[in-house]
Design a protein around this motif. Structure first.
Motif, mmCIF file in Angstrom:
data_model
loop_
_atom_site.group_PDB
_atom_site.id
_atom_site.type_symbol
_atom_site.label_atom_id
_atom_site.label_comp_id
_atom_site.label_asym_id
_atom_site.label_seq_id
_atom_site.Cartn_x
_atom_site.Cartn_y
_atom_site.Cartn_z
ATOM 1 N N GLU A 52 0.828 -1.202 0.000
ATOM 2 C CA GLU A 52 0.000 0.000 0.000
ATOM 3 C C GLU A 52 0.863 1.252 0.000
ATOM 4 O OE1 GLU A 52 -3.252 0.020 -0.293
ATOM 5 O OE2 GLU A 52 -3.457 -2.158 -0.190
ATOM 6 N N ASP A 53 0.319 2.317 -0.568
ATOM 7 C CA ASP A 53 1.024 3.600 -0.583
ATOM 8 C C ASP A 53 0.983 4.246 0.799
ATOM 9 O OD1 ASP A 53 1.492 3.294 -3.294
ATOM 10 O OD2 ASP A 53 -0.389 4.285 -3.859
ATOM 11 N N GLY A 54 2.029 4.979 1.122
ATOM 12 C CA GLY A 54 2.062 5.739 2.367
ATOM 13 C C GLY A 54 2.640 4.989 3.550
ATOM 14 N N VAL A 55 3.129 3.752 3.340
ATOM 15 C CA VAL A 55 3.698 2.965 4.443
ATOM 16 C C VAL A 55 5.187 3.262 4.561
ATOM 17 C CG1 VAL A 55 4.116 0.653 5.346
ATOM 18 C CG2 VAL A 55 1.984 1.156 4.139
ATOM 19 N N ALA A 56 5.606 3.710 5.745
ATOM 20 C CA ALA A 56 7.023 3.980 5.984
ATOM 21 C C ALA A 56 7.744 2.730 6.485
ATOM 22 C CB ALA A 56 7.186 5.127 6.981
ATOM 23 N N SER A 57 7.122 2.016 7.423
ATOM 24 C CA SER A 57 7.737 0.798 7.960
ATOM 25 C C SER A 57 6.683 -0.016 8.704
ATOM 26 C CB SER A 57 8.893 1.137 8.908
ATOM 27 O OG SER A 57 8.411 1.825 10.046
ATOM 28 N N ILE A 58 6.980 -1.312 8.881
ATOM 29 C CA ILE A 58 6.094 -2.204 9.635
ATOM 30 C C ILE A 58 6.949 -3.082 10.549
ATOM 31 C CG2 ILE A 58 4.375 -4.051 9.540
ATOM 32 C CD1 ILE A 58 3.506 -3.110 6.864
ATOM 33 N N SER A 59 6.530 -3.195 11.791
ATOM 34 C CA SER A 59 7.151 -4.127 12.734
ATOM 35 C C SER A 59 6.090 -5.151 13.130
ATOM 36 C CB SER A 59 7.668 -3.392 13.975
ATOM 37 O OG SER A 59 8.635 -2.424 13.618
ATOM 38 N N THR A 60 6.385 -6.427 12.954
ATOM 39 C CA THR A 60 5.425 -7.495 13.216
ATOM 40 C C THR A 60 5.891 -8.340 14.389
ATOM 41 O OG1 THR A 60 4.867 -7.565 10.856
ATOM 42 C CG2 THR A 60 4.178 -9.433 12.198
ATOM 43 N N TYR A 61 4.985 -8.570 15.333
ATOM 44 C CA TYR A 61 5.277 -9.371 16.525
ATOM 45 C C TYR A 61 4.263 -10.505 16.589
ATOM 46 C CZ TYR A 61 7.844 -5.137 17.743
ATOM 47 O OH TYR A 61 8.697 -4.054 17.719
ATOM 48 N N VAL A 62 4.734 -11.734 16.681
ATOM 49 C CA VAL A 62 3.882 -12.919 16.699
ATOM 50 C C VAL A 62 3.981 -13.583 18.068
ATOM 51 C CG1 VAL A 62 3.383 -15.148 15.623
ATOM 52 C CG2 VAL A 62 4.219 -13.250 14.225
#
Length: 451
Positions: free
Chosen positions: A23-33
């Motif tokens: 998607e547009d506008g995403v700077a970063s993602i941190s995922t925790y499971v």
């Protein structure tokens, strides 16, 4: 859902992460499971670790992108991950609360708590402002029940503790040592391969050590499938289910909570003994904050009255000044309505702070009237001249205060305080210059005397 494996949760989290990155506008993602993110900001609410939970922290490039992503994430989950229960929100500015609407149901037994939590859910779903409803615990997870035969245990020379220890060692595993990778200690766990206990028949063939050799588990126990509660939350020792709800845009959690409590009034009046339905979450914290804020108010009012009486030396003048104090509420309500801002704790603080400023303006007018009367001016003229003389200083003082608060209007955190003080002060000042002289004339009978 409850009972899902960590692997299934990890697959869903990875799939959602990949979709959001496109998607547009995403700077970063941190995922925790299996756990929530570290508390990198104070208002983040940590979640207890569990296998069926994952959390994604999405950082947008700007405010507009963040608002668009909030809507897109909901659509992506509904369309691409129908089996996933999700809830997305921006990081709150106030105390940490997972949902805007949270109502607790407590009962002597978990069955009663579940029954009335289900009834409350139906009431919530009938509210047009509620978008989703979720429990903090309710679903049962699949499990294997192990019923030990005490007679066979005695024949084999075993105890329940021995069997429990053997099962724990073979399934969960024991930490036998630690491996250091840099400054991080990693446990070395001894246990069976997961493939060796994937079915109930595999569990039945597990070896239980005895003094005369090992026996299989199914020789001393009966194994069966069942569903059980993975967790039971308690409050004051009672099983308690928190029924959470998401809300639509344009409404506040406090308003929706009050609507739900009003709609469930008939049900709450017929609750069995020991069953309670209480407000929790943001509404409860808002009430606690307001209660602590209003606690010192009586003492504050008494001190203000003593100071006014000491300065004015006339009960009638004190009454005139005090009567103008509530006029700021008119401006506060009007300002919040015009700027579409909820009456939160910051707006309440602003309304409370207005009292001193409004009383100051009224005191200045009363003092100016006394000065004109001391000069021999007639009472009616003294009142009108005081308003004319003090109009410019009072209005300029209010204007400078309002202009100083305008830069705070765009702030989500300070907007309520800035609007409450600026709008309340503007309207209260204008009304005070009109109402206070009228009250003065009525109490001192100025009009009749002049005639």
């Amino acid at each position: 859902p409850e009972g899902s494996s960590l692997q299934a949760c990890d697959e869903a989290a990875r799939k959602l992460t990949e979709m959001i990155l496109k998607e547009d506008g995403v700077a970063s993602i941190s995922t925790y499971v299996g756990e929530s993110s570290p508390r990198f900001v104070l208002v983040i609410d940590p979640v207890q670790p569990r296998n069926n939970y994952a959390q994604l922290v999405v950082v947008a490039k700007d405010l507009k992108s963040r608002k668009n992503l909030e809507k897109k994430i909901k659509v992506l989950v509904e369309e691409q991950l129908p089996n996933v229960q999700s809830y997305s929100r921006s990081i709150p500015l106030g105390p940490p609360t997972p949902y805007p609407v949270m109502i607790r149901v407590s009962a002597p037994t978990d069955a009663l708590a579940k029954e009335y939590a289900g009834k409350l859910k139906q009431v919530m779903l009938e509210n047009k402002n509620v978008t989703m409803v979720r429990y903090d615990w309710m679903e049962k997870a699949p499990a294997v029940r192990v019923e030990l035969d005490d007679d066979k245990l005695r024949q084999m020379g075993l105890t329940r503790k021995t069997v429990a220890s053997a099962l724990y060692a073979e399934i969960s595993g024991y930490s036998i040592s630690q491996y250091y990778e840099g400054d991080q200690a990693i446990d070395i766990v001894f246990r069976l391969e997961p493939k060796d206990h994937q079915s109930i028949s595999d569990l039945g063939t597990m070896s239980i050590p005895t003094a005369k050799g090992a026996v299989q588990l199914n020789q001393v126990a009966y194994l069966s499938y069942e569903n059980e509660d993975g967790m039971i939350w308690r409050r004051n020792l009672l099983p308690t289910i928190t029924v959470n709800a998401g809300i639509a845009d344009g409404v506040t959690g406090n308003d929706v909570t009050n609507q739900i409590m009003e709609a469930s009034k008939e049900m709450r009046n017929k609750l069995p003994a020991g069953v309670t339905i209480e407000i929790g979450g943001p509404s409860e914290k808002s009430e606690d904050s307001l209660r602590s804020l209003l606690g010192p108010v009586p003492a504050m009012l008494v001190i203000m009255l003593i100071l006014l009486m000491t300065m004015l030396k006339d009960v009638r003048k004190v009454i005139i000044v005090v009567c103008t104090a509530p006029l700021g509420i008119v401006g506060v309500i009007l300002g919040l309505f015009l700027f579409n801002t909820p009456l939160g704790i910051m707006a309440e603080i602003g309304a409370l702070a207005l009292i001193g400023t409004i009383i100051r303006n009224s005191t200045v007018l009363v003092d100016q009237i006394d000065q004109h009367l001391a000069q021999g001016m007639p009472r009616l003229k003294a009142v009108t001249e005081s308003v004319i003389v003090r109009f410019r200083p009072i209005m300029l003082t209010a204007l400078t205060t309002v202009l100083g608060l305008i830069p705070m209007f765009p702030s989500d955190f300070w907007r309520g305080l800035a609007i409450a003080i600026s709008c309340g002060l503007t309207v209260a000042t204008l009304i005070t210059l009109i109402v206070m002289p009228v009250i003065y004339c009525l109490i001192f009978n100025v009009g009749n005397e002049e005639k």
